[in-house]
Design an enzyme around this catalytic site. Structure first.
Site, PDB file in Angstrom:
ATOM      1  N   TYR A  80      -4.935   4.033   8.044  1.00 58.74           N
ATOM      2  CA  TYR A  80      -6.317   3.521   8.148  1.00 58.74           C
ATOM      3  C   TYR A  80      -6.891   3.775   9.533  1.00 58.74           C
ATOM      4  CZ  TYR A  80      -3.976   1.330   4.256  1.00 58.74           C
ATOM      5  OH  TYR A  80      -3.226   1.124   3.138  1.00 58.74           O
ATOM      6  N   TYR A  87      -3.469  -2.419 -10.489  1.00 50.54           N
ATOM      7  CA  TYR A  87      -3.384  -2.231  -9.029  1.00 50.54           C
ATOM      8  C   TYR A  87      -2.502  -3.303  -8.378  1.00 50.54           C
ATOM      9  CZ  TYR A  87      -4.810  -2.195  -4.121  1.00 50.54           C
ATOM     10  OH  TYR A  87      -4.797  -2.195  -2.736  1.00 50.54           O
ATOM     11  N   SER A  96       0.803  -1.239   0.000  1.00 48.71           N
ATOM     12  CA  SER A  96       0.000   0.000   0.000  1.00 48.71           C
ATOM     13  C   SER A  96       0.830   1.281   0.000  1.00 48.71           C
ATOM     14  CB  SER A  96      -0.940   0.027   1.204  1.00 48.71           C
ATOM     15  OG  SER A  96      -1.995  -0.866   1.012  1.00 48.71           O
ATOM     16  N   VAL A 109       1.302  -3.736   3.868  1.00 49.65           N
ATOM     17  CA  VAL A 109       1.246  -5.029   4.569  1.00 49.65           C
ATOM     18  C   VAL A 109       2.503  -5.878   4.358  1.00 49.65           C
ATOM     19  CG1 VAL A 109      -1.263  -5.255   4.796  1.00 49.65           C
ATOM     20  CG2 VAL A 109      -0.119  -6.107   2.741  1.00 49.65           C
ATOM     21  N   LYS A 169       0.424   3.322  -3.018  1.00 48.96           N
ATOM     22  CA  LYS A 169      -0.768   4.148  -3.262  1.00 48.96           C
ATOM     23  C   LYS A 169      -0.426   5.643  -3.257  1.00 48.96           C
ATOM     24  CE  LYS A 169      -3.886   0.785  -1.019  1.00 48.96           C
ATOM     25  NZ  LYS A 169      -4.504   0.469   0.291  1.00 48.96           N
TER      26      LYS A 169
HETATM   27  O1  DON Z   1      -4.905  -4.600  -1.727  1.00 45.68           O
HETATM   28  C1  DON Z   1      -4.281  -5.196  -0.862  1.00 45.68           C
HETATM   29  O2  DON Z   1      -4.838  -5.869  -0.019  1.00 45.68           O
HETATM   30  C2  DON Z   1      -2.778  -5.076  -0.851  1.00 45.68           C
HETATM   31  N1  DON Z   1      -2.252  -5.030  -2.178  1.00 45.68           N
HETATM   32  C3  DON Z   1      -2.315  -3.839  -0.142  1.00 45.68           C
HETATM   33  C4  DON Z   1      -2.759  -3.778   1.283  1.00 45.68           C
HETATM   34  C5  DON Z   1      -1.902  -2.946   2.158  1.00 45.68           C
HETATM   35  O3  DON Z   1      -0.697  -2.894   2.038  1.00 45.68           O
HETATM   36  C6  DON Z   1      -2.617  -2.299   3.264  1.00 45.68           C
HETATM   37  N2  DON Z   1      -1.768  -1.421   4.014  1.00 45.68           N
HETATM   38  N3  DON Z   1      -1.230  -1.487   5.041  1.00 45.68           N
END
Ligand code: DON
Length: 304
Positions: free
Chosen positions: A240, A189, A64, A258, A67
């Protein structure tokens, strides 16, 4: 003059000997293969002095954190148009929650939750000739490093298990807030999230957000207003449902992933990245957050 190297060494020592390292994300199976003992930290100051400790040059999945880079690219391509399709309010929900999206008629709360980032991916797919290649080139340009690549195993692994992201994209489509087809947007994405970078490379990429939109090579990528807005979004939405806790403990705009990475910055002063794959219950790097709390406490430098 602050002795950043000494502070990073002390932080790395205490983090690498910590017994409570958090839990590695396994909902994307490929991410679960990483060693939990990894810890890296890298800081670059405004004069481009670099300080490192631990596994700061090892590549990991930035997830993430990407993003923020896709948002920056979309803002420089289409400007204010974005805000007709994505809001700028914290959600107070985990990154992949969908209830507010339904409640708010397909307008994601902000561009850093998954639904919002998928709208940003849609904007990039519409505005780039070869979206995946062009976005990668953008990251190469920010970092002056063309060795950065997508981790195709991670992208595939996420596609195979990305049920909630498919749900988000389909919901967005049903509200008319996705112009391209679901498959194309999610392919972009999943690749963007799979970017493999080190802490050192992340601080290069995020240098623009601490340096008024200007990268280390001296090129202007964002207006000062855009840089202000992206930092405001990182501060209020970058973690978040733990954004308040990060502001409370660390006091910097930042973004987590993550994969266990966190990037944070103090405008005009420094940009710092940490990596420790174990996550806390809210899905943010446990030791990364602790390391950054130690950094801003030891340096007595935060935005507050
Ligand atoms: O969309 C997802 O679930 C992962 N590609 C990214 C999630 C993520 O890193 C959330 N952040 N902490």
């Amino acid at each position: 003059m602050i002795d950043y190297q000494n502070i990073l060494d002390t932080i790395a020592l205490s983090c690498s000997t910590s017994k409570e390292k958090g839990k590695i994300a396994n909902y994307i199976p490929e991410l679960a293969k990483v060693e939990s003992s990894k810890f890296g930290i890298h800081l670059v100051d405004s004069a481009m002095n670099n300080f490192s400790a631990g596994d700061a040059d090892e590549h990991f999945s930035i997830q993430s954190i990407s993003k923020v880079l896709s948002l920056a690219h979309a803002m420089s391509l289409v400007g204010e148009e974005i805000w007709k399709r994505v809001d700028v309010e914290p959600s107070g929900d985990p990154f992949n929650h969908l209830s507010l999206l339904e409640f708010e008629n397909g307008i994601p709360r902000n561009p850093l939750i998954n639904a919002g980032a998928i709208v940003i991916s849609d904007i990039l797919v519409s505005n780039l000739e070869n979206p995946k290649t062009d976005f990668l080139n953008y990251v190469h340009m920010l970092t002056n490093d063309s060795s950065i690549v997508y981790d195709l195993d991670v992208a595939k692994s996420e596609k195979e298990t990305g049920f909630r992201n498919y749900a988000a994209a389909n919901l967005l489509k049903s509200y008319g807030n996705l112009n391209n087809d679901v498959e194309t947007v999610l392919d972009f994405y999943f690749h963007q999230c799979s970017l493999a970078m080190s802490c050192a490379q992340l601080t290069k990429a995020f240098y623009i957000f601490m340096n008024k939109g200007v990268c280390q090579q001296g090129k202007t990528h964002l207006t000062i207003q855009q840089e202000k807005r992206i930092n405001a979004l990182m501060l209020t939405c970058g973690f978040y449902d733990e954004a308040g806790e990060f502001a409370f403990e660390v006091g910097l705009p930042g973004k987590s992933g993550v994969g266990g990475g966190i990037v944070a910055l103090l405008p005009g002063k420094y940009c710092v990245a940490t990596w420790s794959p174990g996550l806390n219950p809210k899905g943010n790097s446990k030791l990364g957050m602790e390391a950054l709390e130690k950094l801003t406490t030891a340096t007595e430098q935060s935005i507050f």
